[in-house]
Motif scaffolding. Structure first.
Motif, mmCIF file in Angstrom:
data_model
loop_
_atom_site.group_PDB
_atom_site.id
_atom_site.type_symbol
_atom_site.label_atom_id
_atom_site.label_comp_id
_atom_site.label_asym_id
_atom_site.label_seq_id
_atom_site.Cartn_x
_atom_site.Cartn_y
_atom_site.Cartn_z
ATOM 1 N N GLY A 198 9.903 4.507 12.022
ATOM 2 C CA GLY A 198 9.533 5.416 10.946
ATOM 3 C C GLY A 198 10.371 5.214 9.703
ATOM 4 O O GLY A 198 10.861 6.174 9.111
ATOM 5 N N VAL A 199 10.531 3.960 9.291
ATOM 6 C CA VAL A 199 11.423 3.638 8.189
ATOM 7 C C VAL A 199 10.710 3.751 6.847
ATOM 8 O O VAL A 199 9.489 3.611 6.749
ATOM 9 C CB VAL A 199 12.012 2.216 8.342
ATOM 10 N N ASP A 200 11.500 4.024 5.823
ATOM 11 C CA ASP A 200 11.019 4.022 4.440
ATOM 12 C C ASP A 200 11.261 2.675 3.775
ATOM 13 O O ASP A 200 10.528 2.289 2.869
ATOM 14 C CB ASP A 200 11.724 5.110 3.623
ATOM 15 N N SER A 201 12.334 1.976 4.225
ATOM 16 C CA SER A 201 12.712 0.708 3.596
ATOM 17 C C SER A 201 13.292 -0.230 4.646
ATOM 18 O O SER A 201 13.912 0.213 5.617
ATOM 19 C CB SER A 201 13.756 0.928 2.491
ATOM 20 N N VAL A 202 13.100 -1.535 4.412
ATOM 21 C CA VAL A 202 13.735 -2.574 5.221
ATOM 22 C C VAL A 202 14.491 -3.488 4.269
ATOM 23 O O VAL A 202 13.951 -3.920 3.243
ATOM 24 C CB VAL A 202 12.700 -3.392 6.015
ATOM 25 N N VAL A 203 15.747 -3.770 4.601
ATOM 26 C CA VAL A 203 16.572 -4.672 3.807
ATOM 27 C C VAL A 203 16.705 -5.967 4.596
ATOM 28 O O VAL A 203 17.337 -6.011 5.650
ATOM 29 C CB VAL A 203 17.963 -4.067 3.524
ATOM 30 N N GLN B 214 0.826 -1.185 0.000
ATOM 31 C CA GLN B 214 0.000 0.000 0.000
ATOM 32 C C GLN B 214 0.868 1.245 0.000
ATOM 33 O O GLN B 214 1.993 1.242 0.491
ATOM 34 C CB GLN B 214 -0.910 0.002 1.240
ATOM 35 N N SER B 215 0.329 2.323 -0.539
ATOM 36 C CA SER B 215 1.050 3.580 -0.579
ATOM 37 C C SER B 215 1.424 4.011 0.826
ATOM 38 O O SER B 215 0.602 3.978 1.739
ATOM 39 C CB SER B 215 0.167 4.649 -1.247
ATOM 40 N N GLY B 216 2.665 4.421 1.003
ATOM 41 C CA GLY B 216 3.127 4.863 2.301
ATOM 42 C C GLY B 216 3.742 3.772 3.140
ATOM 43 O O GLY B 216 4.365 4.061 4.163
ATOM 44 N N GLU B 217 3.552 2.499 2.780
ATOM 45 C CA GLU B 217 4.165 1.409 3.520
ATOM 46 C C GLU B 217 5.637 1.291 3.149
ATOM 47 O O GLU B 217 6.022 1.556 2.008
ATOM 48 C CB GLU B 217 3.460 0.086 3.224
ATOM 49 N N PRO B 218 6.484 0.894 4.110
ATOM 50 C CA PRO B 218 7.911 0.730 3.796
ATOM 51 C C PRO B 218 8.130 -0.307 2.694
ATOM 52 O O PRO B 218 7.385 -1.289 2.588
ATOM 53 C CB PRO B 218 8.504 0.251 5.123
ATOM 54 N N ALA C 36 21.913 7.187 2.737
ATOM 55 C CA ALA C 36 22.643 8.343 2.201
ATOM 56 C C ALA C 36 21.781 9.153 1.242
ATOM 57 O O ALA C 36 21.998 10.363 1.081
ATOM 58 C CB ALA C 36 23.923 7.883 1.496
ATOM 59 N N ARG C 37 20.793 8.482 0.621
ATOM 60 C CA ARG C 37 19.879 9.172 -0.293
ATOM 61 C C ARG C 37 18.614 9.666 0.407
ATOM 62 O O ARG C 37 17.652 10.041 -0.243
ATOM 63 C CB ARG C 37 19.506 8.244 -1.444
ATOM 64 N N GLY C 38 18.620 9.654 1.737
ATOM 65 C CA GLY C 38 17.497 10.206 2.486
ATOM 66 C C GLY C 38 16.372 9.239 2.760
ATOM 67 O O GLY C 38 15.316 9.642 3.263
ATOM 68 N N LYS C 39 16.555 7.946 2.448
ATOM 69 C CA LYS C 39 15.527 6.950 2.717
ATOM 70 C C LYS C 39 15.880 6.225 4.016
ATOM 71 O O LYS C 39 16.865 5.496 4.080
ATOM 72 C CB LYS C 39 15.422 5.945 1.567
ATOM 73 N N ARG C 40 15.068 6.446 5.047
ATOM 74 C CA ARG C 40 15.326 5.835 6.353
ATOM 75 C C ARG C 40 15.203 4.311 6.224
ATOM 76 O O ARG C 40 14.112 3.792 5.948
ATOM 77 C CB ARG C 40 14.337 6.374 7.387
ATOM 78 N N THR C 41 16.324 3.625 6.426
ATOM 79 C CA THR C 41 16.399 2.200 6.107
ATOM 80 C C THR C 41 17.073 1.436 7.234
ATOM 81 O O THR C 41 18.067 1.900 7.805
ATOM 82 C CB THR C 41 17.186 1.980 4.802
#
Length: 279
Positions: free
Chosen positions: A180-185, A4-8, A35-40
């Motif tokens: 409050g992350v944007d991405s999870v690896v 969904q939109s807004g989900e990491p 480094a590109r501003g995506k909280r990961t």
């Protein structure tokens, strides 16, 4: 189950075996995205380490972390993100096994995390027998390995331990999202990806194999359940990354001296993410 939109976004890093460079690439993805501003942040839902490969690591790192059992991969993934520190390592790695003298012989398992107050330790009958040996007891005393706190489980193998605490994996993942992350690896274990309840679809997959790194972006891939096991073998899901209709981008994975490894990995990851228009 679509993202969904807004989900990491969920990135998976998988490979065709152990020691092929998955952790190096996963940490590079975490650093490049931050480094590109995506909280990961990193995540390794199931990890394993060999005792004889880890003794020096245990002695060096244990004093700096409240967690008593974790692996080198989890430590690197945790430290790769500015959002997680030593107190987060058992969130990044909610199930950790310790093996001796090969991967088939699991001697100790931790499930859960200190932050969620749900840590439990389990040891195999083989691990209990080892802990009764005087030479092994000396090692335990030096490293602080929590055999004394462990519940003895007669039969322990890779599949059963990976599936031992699915709710704890789910809770740890949810706690990381609270940052409050944007991405999870998320990094696989050996040739396997480890799922957990309500595991979101894979947005993007990095595959480390055959001397190269391949990025398959925008997969929206939900891993199928396979005979009730949490472990999904990459070989059995080959149709996902060999389908010619799916976009893919590849770069060589060069063997370089250890001091340049992170730099080279970040260059490769940056090139792939740029080509896929993900950064």
């Amino acid at each position: 189950m679509a993202v969904q939109s807004g989900e990491p976004e969920l990135y998976w890093v998988a490979g065709n075996g152990t020691d092929v460079g998955k952790t190096t690439i996963a940490c590079a993805v975490i650093r490049v995205l931050n480094a590109r501003g995506k909280r990961t942040v990193g995540f390794k839902p199931f990890g394993a380490s060999l005792l004889h490969d880890s003794i020096d690591f245990f002695l060096e790192k244990y004093p700096t972390a409240p967690c008593k059992l974790f692996g080198g991969d989890a430590w690197k993934l945790t430290m790769a993100s500015p959002l997680t520190g030593a107190d987060s390592i058992d969130l990044v790695s909610p199930i950790q096994t310790l093996c001796y003298s090969d991967w088939k012989n699991i001697i100790l398992v931790r499930t859960g995390s200190n932050r969620l107050h749900n840590v439990e330790y389990f040891c195999s009958a083989y691990g209990q027998a080892l802990s009764d040996r005087p030479d092994f007891r000396t090692l335990i005393d030096r490293t602080g390995l929590p055999f004394g706190d462990a519940v003895v489980v007669k039969d322990m193998d890779r599949d059963s331990t990976a599936s031992m605490a699915p709710e704890k994996q789910k809770q740890a993942f949810a706690e990381l999202l609270e940052l409050g992350v944007d991405s999870v690896v998320s990094e696989g274990a050996g040739r396997w990806i480890t799922t957990w309840p309500d595991c979101p679809p894979t947005g993007h997959l990095f595959l480390v194999a055959d001397g190269q790194v391949t990025l398959l972006p925008d997969l929206n891939w939900t891993l199928p359940a396979q005979n009730g096991s949490a472990l999904q073998c990459m070989r059995e899901n080959a149709d996902v990354y060999t389908n010619p209709q799916k976009r893919s981008f590849s770069v060589p994975l060069y063997v370089v001296e250890s001091g340049r490894r992170d730099e080279v990995a970040e260059q490769a990851v940056g090139e792939l993410l740029t080509a896929a228009k993900l950064i």
